[in-house]
Design a protein around this motif. Structure first.
Motif, PDB file in Angstrom:
ATOM      1  N   TYR A 176      -0.032  19.148   1.760  1.00 52.91           N
ATOM      2  CA  TYR A 176      -0.916  18.171   2.388  1.00 52.91           C
ATOM      3  C   TYR A 176      -1.596  18.796   3.600  1.00 52.91           C
ATOM      4  CZ  TYR A 176       0.724  13.909  -0.012  1.00 52.91           C
ATOM      5  OH  TYR A 176       0.982  12.929  -0.918  1.00 52.91           O
ATOM      6  N   ARG A 187      -5.663  16.944   0.405  1.00 52.59           N
ATOM      7  CA  ARG A 187      -4.236  16.985   0.106  1.00 52.59           C
ATOM      8  C   ARG A 187      -4.063  17.188  -1.396  1.00 52.59           C
ATOM      9  NH1 ARG A 187      -2.925  11.536   3.329  1.00 52.59           N
ATOM     10  NH2 ARG A 187      -5.050  11.144   2.635  1.00 52.59           N
ATOM     11  N   PHE A 197      -6.120  14.770  -3.960  1.00 48.01           N
ATOM     12  CA  PHE A 197      -6.126  13.339  -3.637  1.00 48.01           C
ATOM     13  C   PHE A 197      -7.420  12.913  -2.962  1.00 48.01           C
ATOM     14  CE2 PHE A 197      -5.269   9.837  -0.660  1.00 48.01           C
ATOM     15  CZ  PHE A 197      -4.683   8.896  -1.491  1.00 48.01           C
ATOM     16  N   ARG A 238     -11.247   8.260  -8.135  1.00 47.68           N
ATOM     17  CA  ARG A 238     -10.864   8.217  -6.732  1.00 47.68           C
ATOM     18  C   ARG A 238      -9.356   8.216  -6.531  1.00 47.68           C
ATOM     19  NH1 ARG A 238     -12.500   3.479  -3.983  1.00 47.68           N
ATOM     20  NH2 ARG A 238     -11.605   4.538  -2.187  1.00 47.68           N
ATOM     21  N   GLN A 239      -8.905   9.069  -5.625  1.00 51.24           N
ATOM     22  CA  GLN A 239      -7.521   9.140  -5.176  1.00 51.24           C
ATOM     23  C   GLN A 239      -6.478   9.299  -6.280  1.00 51.24           C
ATOM     24  OE1 GLN A 239      -7.361   5.582  -2.754  1.00 51.24           O
ATOM     25  NE2 GLN A 239      -7.818   6.765  -0.927  1.00 51.24           N
ATOM     26  N   PHE A 277      -5.279   5.930  -7.703  1.00 45.27           N
ATOM     27  CA  PHE A 277      -4.983   4.802  -6.823  1.00 45.27           C
ATOM     28  C   PHE A 277      -6.262   4.065  -6.447  1.00 45.27           C
ATOM     29  CE2 PHE A 277      -4.088   2.659  -2.853  1.00 45.27           C
ATOM     30  CZ  PHE A 277      -2.931   1.985  -3.187  1.00 45.27           C
ATOM     31  N   PRO A 289       0.120  -5.737  -3.454  1.00 45.88           N
ATOM     32  CA  PRO A 289       0.335  -4.596  -2.554  1.00 45.88           C
ATOM     33  C   PRO A 289       1.393  -3.644  -3.115  1.00 45.88           C
ATOM     34  CG  PRO A 289       1.084  -6.669  -1.552  1.00 45.88           C
ATOM     35  CD  PRO A 289       0.453  -7.020  -2.850  1.00 45.88           C
ATOM     36  N   VAL A 290       1.202  -2.357  -2.837  1.00 47.84           N
ATOM     37  CA  VAL A 290       2.125  -1.333  -3.314  1.00 47.84           C
ATOM     38  C   VAL A 290       2.882  -0.794  -2.105  1.00 47.84           C
ATOM     39  CG1 VAL A 290       2.274   0.921  -4.434  1.00 47.84           C
ATOM     40  CG2 VAL A 290       0.570  -0.738  -5.195  1.00 47.84           C
ATOM     41  N   LYS A 308       5.429   1.348  -2.225  1.00 47.62           N
ATOM     42  CA  LYS A 308       5.791   2.747  -2.410  1.00 47.62           C
ATOM     43  C   LYS A 308       4.997   3.262  -3.594  1.00 47.62           C
ATOM     44  CE  LYS A 308       9.527   5.903  -3.142  1.00 47.62           C
ATOM     45  NZ  LYS A 308      10.957   6.124  -3.098  1.00 47.62           N
ATOM     46  N   MET A 309       4.430   4.444  -3.464  1.00 46.52           N
ATOM     47  CA  MET A 309       3.609   4.966  -4.550  1.00 46.52           C
ATOM     48  C   MET A 309       4.470   5.284  -5.764  1.00 46.52           C
ATOM     49  SD  MET A 309       0.633   4.860  -3.689  1.00 46.52           S
ATOM     50  CE  MET A 309      -0.747   5.946  -3.868  1.00 46.52           C
ATOM     51  N   PRO A 316      -0.344  -1.077   2.795  1.00 50.87           N
ATOM     52  CA  PRO A 316      -0.145  -2.469   2.358  1.00 50.87           C
ATOM     53  C   PRO A 316       0.106  -3.400   3.540  1.00 50.87           C
ATOM     54  CG  PRO A 316       1.906  -1.248   2.087  1.00 50.87           C
ATOM     55  CD  PRO A 316       0.903  -0.293   2.713  1.00 50.87           C
ATOM     56  N   PRO A 317      -0.080  -4.713   3.343  1.00 50.31           N
ATOM     57  CA  PRO A 317       0.206  -5.686   4.399  1.00 50.31           C
ATOM     58  C   PRO A 317       1.713  -5.942   4.513  1.00 50.31           C
ATOM     59  CG  PRO A 317      -0.545  -6.824   2.431  1.00 50.31           C
ATOM     60  CD  PRO A 317      -0.589  -5.357   2.118  1.00 50.31           C
TER      61      PRO A 317
END
Lengths: 394, 101
Positions: free
Chosen positions: A124, A154, A171, A197-198, A216, A248-249, A251-252, B79-80
């Protein structure tokens, strides 16, 4: 003075040598060994799957959050990629650190070349890939991930591929790069731009034909056929989830734990609590299976009969098992708080699961789902068995 | 109970945000290390997300940090956290954990 020194230093040495010598004299293979990352301690445990036991611990490896491991082809050495850019070579037979270098400021993982001669690290900071000899960890090549206006991206999703190649994704740039190492003194780079993208991680299908990067920043996945790189990168499942609000995520998800059963591939959805089932002949979506949370690792038992899934915060106390035939969740297990990783024994009769907050590794029988053992470990995360040495892309 | 107390404070025009109890403080510490750490690094030196060390945040306002943590940043991987950390707890986390080593 000299006399005293001799007495105090040589005697223990002699005893150590006699005892140690006897220990090392016991011949053994390494096919049932593995390592478990202890993320906060900066150490790894060396374990043996046949006896479900811990053989030793090697420390001082740096920041091991998100650490990963590859093995030398003789399965004697483990290479540990640390978050802080550290690259360590560990001798599993002698339970010791052979060499550690700090090769970058921040890195995310690595791969070992098909011929076992080179270790490539995805960084990274500074964004790029560095390649080292596996023998001495000497720098062989430095390949900055430069794009656009001299920016550095990265690097993620670095894997080894057949034909002495490495493949990885940028990324920040939305590119895939293919490194040809056939002649290590003249590395050739092929770049695929505008792939989406990403890209956050990628995987290689067993055998090494297809490289698939998860995106992502937009819907779908980017697919590169390594038998036909000239055909370029294709987008698959371009419309999946396009019109829905993403969850929402926390953790990837990871894609390394490739899961294939017959012609079906199982991958985590992003921002949806689903596992996607993809037909690898047409690269089309067959089904999306609702699961307990945002999937992180989706891994097939080596025989392909079951798919095991763990989850991101706040659902990371459980593991679900998908039946590869009827494509539904058949079992939900509750191993404990903070399930971070799973690894199957080479032929899959057992699975080892790390439970971070409970400071435990749990071993389950994959047929009866019985708990077979619990081993103590300090905030365990990744579990890696030496059988990976023989698998392309791991 | 605690929540009601905080509300009262706010109603009375109290400026000091309520301090989470020691158990909750411990939970927030471990959340920061483990769950924020997944993207920002165990030692907060950055990863997929930017570094969250005191020096990297020194020029940034509390209000912006609070907003980012509570609501996330749409269009990015941040994230929120609103469902898991309330505003007062976030203020405490910024003051006592993020702005300190």
């Amino acid at each position: 003075m000299l006399n005293r020194l001799l007495k105090t230093s040589i005697l223990p040495l002699l005893i150590y040598w006699l005892l140690g010598g006897a220990c090392f004299a016991e011949l053994r293979g390494t096919g049932d060994l593995g390592v478990v990352i202890e993320r906060e301690r900066g150490s790894v445990l060396i374990i043996e799957t046949s006896t479900r036991s811990i053989l030793g611990r090697v420390g001082k490896l740096g920041d091991l959050s998100h650490a990963s491991v590859v093995f030398s082809r003789d399965q004697r050495y483990a290479y540990v990629f640390a978050r802080d850019g550290g690259l360590s070579k560990i001798d599993l037979l002698q339970n010791k650190l052979v060499r550690r270098i700090e090769q970058a400021g921040n890195s995310i993982g690595g791969a070992i070349s098909q011929d076992g001669r080179f270790i490539a690290v995805a960084n990274y900071q500074p964004g790029g890939v560095r390649i080292f000899t596996s023998e001495a960890l000497e720098l062989m090549a430095d390949i900055p991930a430069v794009y656009g206006d001299e920016q550095r991206s990265r690097v993620v999703g670095l894997v080894d591929a057949p034909g002495r190649q490495f493949v990885y994704s940028l990324f920040d740039a939305g590119e895939i790069w293919l490194l040809d190492m056939q002649d290590p003194s003249r590395i050739e780079i092929q770049k695929f731009t505008g792939i989406g993208r990403q890209p956050y991680d990628a995987l290689l299908t067993p055998g090494g034909r297809y490289y698939l990067a998860g995106l992502f920043g937009e819907t779908g996945l980017a697919l590169l056929d390594l038998w036909h790189p000239e055909a370029g990168v294709k987008r698959i499942l371009p419309d999946y989830g396009r019109h829905d609000e993403k969850l929402p995520v926390y953790k990837m998800p990871h894609l390394e734990g490739w899961a294939v059963a017959g012609n079906l591939a199982f991958v985590p959805a992003v921002g949806r609590h689903e596992v996607l089932v993809i037909d690898t002949r047409q690269w089309r979506l067959v089904k999306s299976i609702p699961v307990a949370g945002q999937p992180v690792f989706v891994m097939a038992r080596p025989d392909g009969r079951q798919i095991w899934v763990n989850f991101a915060f706040p659902d990371n106390q459980q593991v679900q098992v998908i039946d590869a035939e009827d494509l539904t969740v058949g079992r939900t297990l509750q191993p404990g708080k903070g399930v971070l990783h799973m690894e199957f024994t080479p032929r899959g009769e057992e699975v080892w699961i790390s439970v971070r907050d409970d400071n435990q590794i749990l071993v389950y029988d994959t047929r009866s789902f019985q708990e077979m053992a619990r081993l103590p470990a300090v905030t365990p995360s990744g579990i890696f068995f030496t059988a990976r040495a023989a698998k392309t892309g791991l | 109970m605690r929540r009601r107390f905080l509300l009262l404070l706010v109603a009375a025009g109290g400026v000091a945000a309520g301090e989470p109890d020691p158990k909750r403080q411990q939970e927030l510490r471990s959340l920061l290390k483990n769950d924020c750490g997944a993207c920002h690094g165990l030692t907060r030196k950055g990863g997929l997300g930017p570094p969250l060390l005191p020096e990297s945040l020194s020029g940034k306002s509390d209000a912006m940090l609070l907003q980012t943590i509570q609501e996330g940043r749409p269009g990015t991987a941040m994230p929120p956290w609103k469902p898991f950390i309330d505003a007062d707890e976030t203020v405490w986390l910024i003051d006592n954990l993020l702005r300190k080593r």
